[in-house]
Design a protein around this motif. Structure first.
Motif, PDB file in Angstrom:
ATOM      1  N   ALA A   1       9.248  40.677   2.669  1.00  0.00           N
ATOM      2  CA  ALA A   1       9.411  39.282   3.101  1.00  0.00           C
ATOM      3  C   ALA A   1      10.910  39.002   3.205  1.00  0.00           C
ATOM      4  N   ASP A   2      11.355  38.647   4.412  1.00  0.00           N
ATOM      5  CA  ASP A   2      12.790  38.510   4.668  1.00  0.00           C
ATOM      6  C   ASP A   2      13.078  37.150   5.304  1.00  0.00           C
ATOM      7  N   PRO A   3      13.611  36.192   4.554  1.00  0.00           N
ATOM      8  CA  PRO A   3      13.865  34.856   5.104  1.00  0.00           C
ATOM      9  C   PRO A   3      14.922  34.828   6.204  1.00  0.00           C
ATOM     10  N   SER A   4      15.668  35.909   6.386  1.00  0.00           N
ATOM     11  CA  SER A   4      16.756  35.913   7.376  1.00  0.00           C
ATOM     12  C   SER A   4      16.270  36.192   8.792  1.00  0.00           C
ATOM     13  N   ILE A   5      14.967  36.452   8.974  1.00  0.00           N
ATOM     14  CA  ILE A   5      14.469  36.776  10.323  1.00  0.00           C
ATOM     15  C   ILE A   5      13.321  35.827  10.697  1.00  0.00           C
ATOM     16  N   PRO A   6      13.607  34.553  10.975  1.00  0.00           N
ATOM     17  CA  PRO A   6      12.549  33.588  11.289  1.00  0.00           C
ATOM     18  C   PRO A   6      11.889  33.812  12.644  1.00  0.00           C
ATOM     19  N   ASP A   7      12.528  34.584  13.536  1.00  0.00           N
ATOM     20  CA  ASP A   7      12.012  34.726  14.901  1.00  0.00           C
ATOM     21  C   ASP A   7      11.758  36.183  15.280  1.00  0.00           C
ATOM     22  N   MET A   8      11.472  37.024  14.294  1.00  0.00           N
ATOM     23  CA  MET A   8      11.348  38.450  14.577  1.00  0.00           C
ATOM     24  C   MET A   8      10.430  39.128  13.563  1.00  0.00           C
ATOM     25  N   HIS A   9       9.605  40.066  14.053  1.00  0.00           N
ATOM     26  CA  HIS A   9       8.880  40.987  13.192  1.00  0.00           C
ATOM     27  C   HIS A   9       9.495  42.371  13.415  1.00  0.00           C
ATOM     28  N   ILE A  10       9.827  43.057  12.341  1.00  0.00           N
ATOM     29  CA  ILE A  10      10.484  44.356  12.442  1.00  0.00           C
ATOM     30  C   ILE A  10       9.595  45.413  11.796  1.00  0.00           C
ATOM     31  N   VAL A  11       9.323  46.475  12.550  1.00  0.00           N
ATOM     32  CA  VAL A  11       8.537  47.595  12.030  1.00  0.00           C
ATOM     33  C   VAL A  11       9.378  48.857  12.103  1.00  0.00           C
ATOM     34  N   GLU A  12       9.591  49.485  10.966  1.00  0.00           N
ATOM     35  CA  GLU A  12      10.338  50.737  10.883  1.00  0.00           C
ATOM     36  C   GLU A  12       9.357  51.860  10.559  1.00  0.00           C
ATOM     37  N   VAL A  13       9.407  52.925  11.344  1.00  0.00           N
ATOM     38  CA  VAL A  13       8.539  54.089  11.139  1.00  0.00           C
ATOM     39  C   VAL A  13       9.425  55.296  10.860  1.00  0.00           C
ATOM     40  N   GLU A  14       9.208  55.921   9.725  1.00  0.00           N
ATOM     41  CA  GLU A  14       9.986  57.091   9.323  1.00  0.00           C
ATOM     42  C   GLU A  14       9.052  58.291   9.192  1.00  0.00           C
ATOM     43  N   VAL A  15       9.295  59.295  10.019  1.00  0.00           N
ATOM     44  CA  VAL A  15       8.465  60.497  10.084  1.00  0.00           C
ATOM     45  C   VAL A  15       9.242  61.672   9.515  1.00  0.00           C
ATOM     46  N   THR A  16       8.561  62.472   8.688  1.00  0.00           N
ATOM     47  CA  THR A  16       9.161  63.689   8.152  1.00  0.00           C
ATOM     48  C   THR A  16       8.301  64.879   8.546  1.00  0.00           C
ATOM     49  N   GLY A  17       8.961  65.925   9.056  1.00  0.00           N
ATOM     50  CA  GLY A  17       8.267  67.131   9.463  1.00  0.00           C
ATOM     51  C   GLY A  17       8.733  68.336   8.673  1.00  0.00           C
ATOM     52  N   PRO A  18       8.538  69.524   9.222  1.00  0.00           N
ATOM     53  CA  PRO A  18       8.856  70.745   8.490  1.00  0.00           C
ATOM     54  C   PRO A  18      10.359  70.949   8.311  1.00  0.00           C
ATOM     55  N   GLY A  19      10.704  71.762   7.339  1.00  0.00           N
ATOM     56  CA  GLY A  19      12.098  72.078   7.058  1.00  0.00           C
ATOM     57  C   GLY A  19      12.379  72.039   5.573  1.00  0.00           C
ATOM     58  N   GLU A  20      13.545  72.497   5.186  1.00  0.00           N
ATOM     59  CA  GLU A  20      13.949  72.465   3.790  1.00  0.00           C
ATOM     60  C   GLU A  20      14.377  71.048   3.404  1.00  0.00           C
ATOM     61  N   PRO A  21      14.204  70.676   2.138  1.00  0.00           N
ATOM     62  CA  PRO A  21      14.637  69.346   1.695  1.00  0.00           C
ATOM     63  C   PRO A  21      16.103  69.095   2.046  1.00  0.00           C
ATOM     64  N   GLY A  22      16.331  67.966   2.709  1.00  0.00           N
ATOM     65  CA  GLY A  22      17.680  67.637   3.150  1.00  0.00           C
ATOM     66  C   GLY A  22      17.998  68.150   4.531  1.00  0.00           C
ATOM     67  N   ALA A  23      17.161  69.025   5.047  1.00  0.00           N
ATOM     68  CA  ALA A  23      17.382  69.586   6.394  1.00  0.00           C
ATOM     69  C   ALA A  23      16.070  69.661   7.155  1.00  0.00           C
ATOM     70  N   GLU A  24      15.159  68.722   6.850  1.00  0.00           N
ATOM     71  CA  GLU A  24      13.862  68.724   7.505  1.00  0.00           C
ATOM     72  C   GLU A  24      13.910  67.910   8.794  1.00  0.00           C
ATOM     73  N   PHE A  25      12.882  68.091   9.613  1.00  0.00           N
ATOM     74  CA  PHE A  25      12.738  67.316  10.845  1.00  0.00           C
ATOM     75  C   PHE A  25      12.459  65.863  10.475  1.00  0.00           C
ATOM     76  N   THR A  26      13.191  64.933  11.080  1.00  0.00           N
ATOM     77  CA  THR A  26      12.978  63.514  10.801  1.00  0.00           C
ATOM     78  C   THR A  26      13.097  62.704  12.087  1.00  0.00           C
ATOM     79  N   VAL A  27      12.322  61.643  12.162  1.00  0.00           N
ATOM     80  CA  VAL A  27      12.431  60.653  13.241  1.00  0.00           C
ATOM     81  C   VAL A  27      12.308  59.276  12.608  1.00  0.00           C
ATOM     82  N   ARG A  28      13.168  58.362  13.026  1.00  0.00           N
ATOM     83  CA  ARG A  28      13.095  56.984  12.543  1.00  0.00           C
ATOM     84  C   ARG A  28      13.193  56.046  13.727  1.00  0.00           C
TER      85      ARG A  28
END
Length: 278
Positions: free
Chosen positions: A212-239
């Motif tokens: 709940a964010d009072p600073s965004i009265p006129d917006m809905h924000i959706v963040e999607v963070e995807v993690t794929g294969p790879g070593e920790p810290g060097a894995e495939f990511t999409v945001r």
């Protein structure tokens, strides 16, 4: 000449009315009934109004579109699928694992399909492809709205009220999507759609964060963070970050209306059984 696909609409709030009006100008679709819990909003649509939802099959729909409440799927989903395809606009209902399995079974035996609107979920098809290959290792969905744009109960409602009285954002929930869906069934359909697309993780493995964010009265924000294969810290990511304009207090953002109408157009031809993102 190709016949028009016959559509029944369950729920006639802002989203249901937008779908109805769009279909009136869509040559490939035809509305054959509209049902709503309260009947006064159905004035003006004449014989398309359906009084008893149990009698929907008499209108011979090819597709039923639910944009009312998760309880509709719990009560009528199997009945709809015994007759036609079914587009679930409130997929939080499927956080109930027994209900999800039961609907999949009915779809497989009846020859009809279950559709889920991608709605505000950006990249849903890519998430599903990774899930199909079992290369999807993690999925986290964060939803940010003004406190007045949430429809919550219990402790979450109390936390949102506290956020509304301050100028600080408040994390209302962070954890498995399955546990969040019954707490905020009107607000986290995007997260439910993500859990269905990410079927190798499912409702228990996909993480939802509600802010709940009072600073965004006129917006809905959706963040999607995807993690794929790879070593920790060097894995495939999409945001991805989706900023969806919305009026203060609105549960649904403006862009979601057009996205859902597009889903109605695409809800066909996927074959029987299974759950299909559209």
């Amino acid at each position: 000449m190709m016949s028009r696909r016959r559509v029944g609409i369950v729920g006639f709030g802002n989203l249901g009315q937008s779908i109805f009006n769009a279909i009136l100008n869509e040559p490939s679709l035809e509305v054959v009934f509209v049902w709503n819990r309260t009947k006064d909003v159905l004035r003006g649509i004449g014989g398309l109004a359906l009084d008893n939802l149990e009698q929907f099959a008499e209108r011979e729909p090819d597709l039923v579109v639910e944009v009312a409440h998760p309880s509709i799927t719990a009560r009528y989903g199997a009945l709809f699928l015994s007759v036609c395809d079914y587009l679930i606009g409130s997929p939080t209902a499927l956080a109930d694992g027994l209900l999800e399995k039961g609907l999949r079974d009915v779809a497989s035996t009846s020859g009809h399909a279950i559709y889920i609107s991608a709605g505000a979920l950006w990249g849903g098809e890519d998430i599903k492809k990774m899930a199909d290959l079992d290369t999807l290792k993690g999925l986290r969905v964060t939803m940010r709205k003004h406190p007045e744009s949430y429809r919550l109960t219990g402790q979450l409602a109390e936390l949102a009220a506290e956020a509304a009285d301050s100028d600080q954002e408040v994390t209302l929930y962070e954890g498995p999507v399955r546990e969040l869906c019954p707490l905020a069934p009107h607000n986290v359909n995007t997260m439910a759609a993500a859990a269905l697309a990410a079927h190798n993780l499912g409702f228990d493995g996909v993480i939802g964060r509600l802010v709940a964010d009072p600073s965004i009265p006129d917006m809905h924000i959706v963040e999607v963070e995807v993690t794929g294969p790879g070593e920790p810290g060097a894995e495939f990511t999409v945001r991805t970050v989706r900023n969806n304009p919305a009026a203060l207090g609105a549960v649904t953002g403006a862009a979601t209306f057009s996205a859902f109408i597009s889903s109605v157009r695409r809800a066909h031809g996927r074959g029987a059984g299974g759950i299909h993102l559209c």
